[in-house]
Design a protein around this motif. Structure first.
Motif, short mmCIF file in Angstrom:
data_model
loop_
_atom_site.label_atom_id
_atom_site.label_comp_id
_atom_site.label_asym_id
_atom_site.label_seq_id
_atom_site.Cartn_x
_atom_site.Cartn_y
_atom_site.Cartn_z
N SER A 249 70.37 48.92 3.95
CA SER A 249 71.35 49.67 3.33
C SER A 249 72.34 49.31 2.62
O SER A 249 73.32 50.07 2.28
CB SER A 249 71.93 50.38 4.66
OG SER A 249 72.38 49.50 5.42
N GLY A 250 72.16 47.82 2.35
CA GLY A 250 73.28 47.43 1.43
C GLY A 250 73.12 45.78 1.40
O GLY A 250 72.26 45.29 2.08
N ARG B 85 64.74 51.80 0.91
CA ARG B 85 64.78 53.33 1.36
C ARG B 85 63.38 53.53 1.92
O ARG B 85 63.13 54.14 2.87
CB ARG B 85 65.03 54.09 0.27
CG ARG B 85 64.78 55.64 0.28
CD ARG B 85 65.07 56.41 -0.67
NE ARG B 85 66.47 56.08 -1.45
CZ ARG B 85 66.77 57.07 -2.38
NH1 ARG B 85 66.09 57.60 -3.21
NH2 ARG B 85 68.19 56.69 -2.70
N SER C 292 62.74 51.71 5.15
CA SER C 292 63.45 52.34 6.29
C SER C 292 62.48 53.52 6.72
O SER C 292 62.60 53.90 8.10
CB SER C 292 64.74 52.74 5.90
OG SER C 292 65.56 53.33 7.16
N ARG D 35 67.46 48.91 -3.81
CA ARG D 35 67.81 50.01 -2.87
C ARG D 35 66.50 50.99 -2.85
O ARG D 35 66.43 51.30 -1.54
CB ARG D 35 68.81 50.92 -3.75
CG ARG D 35 69.03 52.22 -3.05
CD ARG D 35 69.91 53.08 -3.93
NE ARG D 35 70.30 54.24 -3.46
CZ ARG D 35 71.04 55.10 -3.93
NH1 ARG D 35 71.59 55.22 -4.90
NH2 ARG D 35 71.42 56.34 -3.37
N ASN E 155 66.58 48.21 11.23
CA ASN E 155 66.95 48.99 10.18
C ASN E 155 68.23 48.81 9.90
O ASN E 155 68.88 49.27 8.64
CB ASN E 155 66.93 50.55 10.96
CG ASN E 155 65.45 51.31 10.51
OD1 ASN E 155 65.26 51.66 9.30
ND2 ASN E 155 64.59 51.23 11.42
N PHE E 156 69.14 48.16 10.84
CA PHE E 156 70.54 48.04 10.43
C PHE E 156 70.76 46.61 10.35
O PHE E 156 72.21 45.93 10.28
CB PHE E 156 71.23 48.56 11.91
CG PHE E 156 71.15 49.91 12.17
CD1 PHE E 156 71.84 50.95 11.55
CD2 PHE E 156 70.27 50.36 13.34
CE1 PHE E 156 71.50 52.28 11.91
CE2 PHE E 156 70.10 51.65 13.34
CZ PHE E 156 70.59 52.63 12.96
N GLN F 206 77.68 48.85 0.17
CA GLN F 206 76.56 49.72 0.59
C GLN F 206 75.62 50.50 -0.47
O GLN F 206 76.30 50.92 -1.59
CB GLN F 206 77.19 50.90 1.54
CG GLN F 206 77.90 50.26 2.64
CD GLN F 206 76.92 50.43 3.99
OE1 GLN F 206 75.68 50.65 3.86
NE2 GLN F 206 77.23 50.15 5.28
N TRP F 207 74.34 50.58 -0.24
CA TRP F 207 73.68 51.51 -1.33
C TRP F 207 74.08 52.79 -1.13
O TRP F 207 73.93 53.62 -2.31
CB TRP F 207 72.12 51.30 -1.11
CG TRP F 207 71.36 49.89 -1.00
CD1 TRP F 207 70.78 49.66 0.20
CD2 TRP F 207 71.71 48.90 -1.78
NE1 TRP F 207 70.22 48.11 -0.17
CE2 TRP F 207 70.97 47.86 -1.33
CE3 TRP F 207 72.42 48.87 -3.01
CZ2 TRP F 207 70.85 46.56 -2.03
CZ3 TRP F 207 72.06 47.39 -3.82
CH2 TRP F 207 71.40 46.37 -3.10
N THR F 208 74.22 53.21 -0.03
CA THR F 208 74.45 54.76 0.14
C THR F 208 75.81 55.35 -0.64
O THR F 208 75.64 56.59 -1.28
CB THR F 208 74.75 55.25 1.77
OG1 THR F 208 75.83 54.17 2.12
CG2 THR F 208 73.67 54.88 2.49
N ARG G 250 71.13 42.87 8.41
CA ARG G 250 71.40 42.48 6.86
C ARG G 250 70.66 41.18 6.70
O ARG G 250 71.26 40.21 5.85
CB ARG G 250 72.98 42.46 6.70
CG ARG G 250 73.55 43.70 6.74
CD ARG G 250 73.10 44.68 5.60
NE ARG G 250 73.67 45.96 5.76
CZ ARG G 250 74.87 46.36 5.41
NH1 ARG G 250 75.60 45.55 4.62
NH2 ARG G 250 75.27 47.55 5.51
#
Length: 327
Positions: free
Chosen positions: A106-107, A176, A179, A172, A71-72, A131-133, A74
């Motif tokens: 997430s990016g 999402r 995840s 993105r 999940n974290f 980052q997407w967030t 890249r």
């Protein structure tokens, strides 16, 4: 190079490249601590079951660590190109460098490493995160204000909201849904481990199969980005390939599915042996509980001998001190 009084037009402080994600490092350390703690208590387990417990716990921790760590990561999709490109805006200076693109859930990370690293009296070694967030346009605007090298800004611009490439929406939303599916798989993994400590091994195996199914669903969700048309980069062809995270997650999903199916089959064939191996006990469906010698409170017999008689399906022999139940 300075304007005046020691003021730099670019990069006011010495920059160092991004090496490793702190979130990813935290996840790995947490699971390593859990594995180390179990290894410390492992000598207290007696007999041949010690090796089985070690294999079971370490394998389960590996699956859980992979589900959370990716999940974290890249490293879901990677691409790169070697190019001779301009280094800064409003400058004709050209550098030879490796430009890399790393896509996560997430990016993205854009890397720039000179070949050689020292060119134009500077150290060219960057790894910038977008980052997407935060809606990547905000990170891109901040990068413009900081004066990042042109190759990094060029790649990042392709992932902005108004870019004609349309990469922002595809990557993105794919990240999402991927995840969300992975966190569902992690919850199934937790439930499976809880059920393995109960005399319901069959349902634990089913949850392991479910965990594997959600892992494959997450891979399918991220694979939807392969349907988008390729984006043209003027600096060269940047071909995206599957990263290490997808391969590791696919292996974990296959492992979950095979282990779950194995547990389900063994529970149907040798349920008692399987329960004994997992150290759980419980009544098998359709089997009568074994009754041995039972004792009666002396207060109920008041010191009198009671003759043997039948009560229901059991023959009860009572004395002043004990009662024997015989089928």
């Amino acid at each position: 190079m300075t304007f005046y009084d020691g003021i730099y037009p670019f990069y006011p402080r010495q920059r160092t490249p991004f090496i490793f994600s702190l979130d990813l490092l935290t996840v790995i350390l947490v699971f390593l601590v859990l594995a180390g703690t179990f290894c410390l208590i492992l000598p207290g387990i007696r007999g041949k079951s010690r090796l089985f417990w070690m294999f079971r716990i370490l394998l389960s921790l590996f699956i859980g660590a992979v589900i959370v760590a990716v999940n974290f990561s890249r490293d879901w999709a990677t691409g790169g190109v070697k190019a001779n490109t301009t280094y800064k805006s409003f400058s004709s200076a050209v550098v030879h460098a490796d430009v890399g693109l790393w896509v996560g859930l997430s990016g993205i990370n854009v890397t720039l490493k000179g070949d050689p690293v020292n060119q134009l009296n500077e150290t060219i070694n960057y790894n910038e995160m977008f980052q997407w967030t935060n809606i990547l346009d905000e990170d891109y605007a901040e990068a413009l204000e900081r004066g990042l090298p042109s190759p990094i800004l060029y790649i990042a611009e392709k992932f902005t909201l108004n870019s004609p490439c349309g990469l922002y929406h595809q990557y993105r939303y794919a990240g999402r849904y991927t995840s969300a599916t992975l966190w569902t798989a992690f919850c199934c993994w937790l439930i499976a481990n809880i059920l393995f400590s109960m005399p319901v091994i069959f349902y634990a195996g089913c949850m392991m199969v479910t965990t594997g199914a959600f892992i494959f669903f997450s891979l399918a969700s991220f694979a939807t980005i392969q349907n988008i048309p390729p984006c043209n980069f003027t600096m060269g062809a940047v071909s995206m390939e599957a990263g290490f995270a997808k391969g590791t997650l696919g292996f974990a999903g296959l492992l979950c599915t095979l282990l779950g199916l194995l547990v389900v089959i063994l529970d149907s064939v040798v349920p008692e042996t399987l329960r004994e191996a997992f150290g759980v006990s419980g009544d098998v469906e359709g089997e009568q509980p074994a009754l041995g010698k039972q004792y009666l409170n002396p207060g109920f017999v008041e010191g009198k001998d009671i003759n043997t008689h039948l009560h229901g399906d059991f023959k009860v022999s009572l004395s002043s001190r004990k009662v024997n139940l015989i089928l």
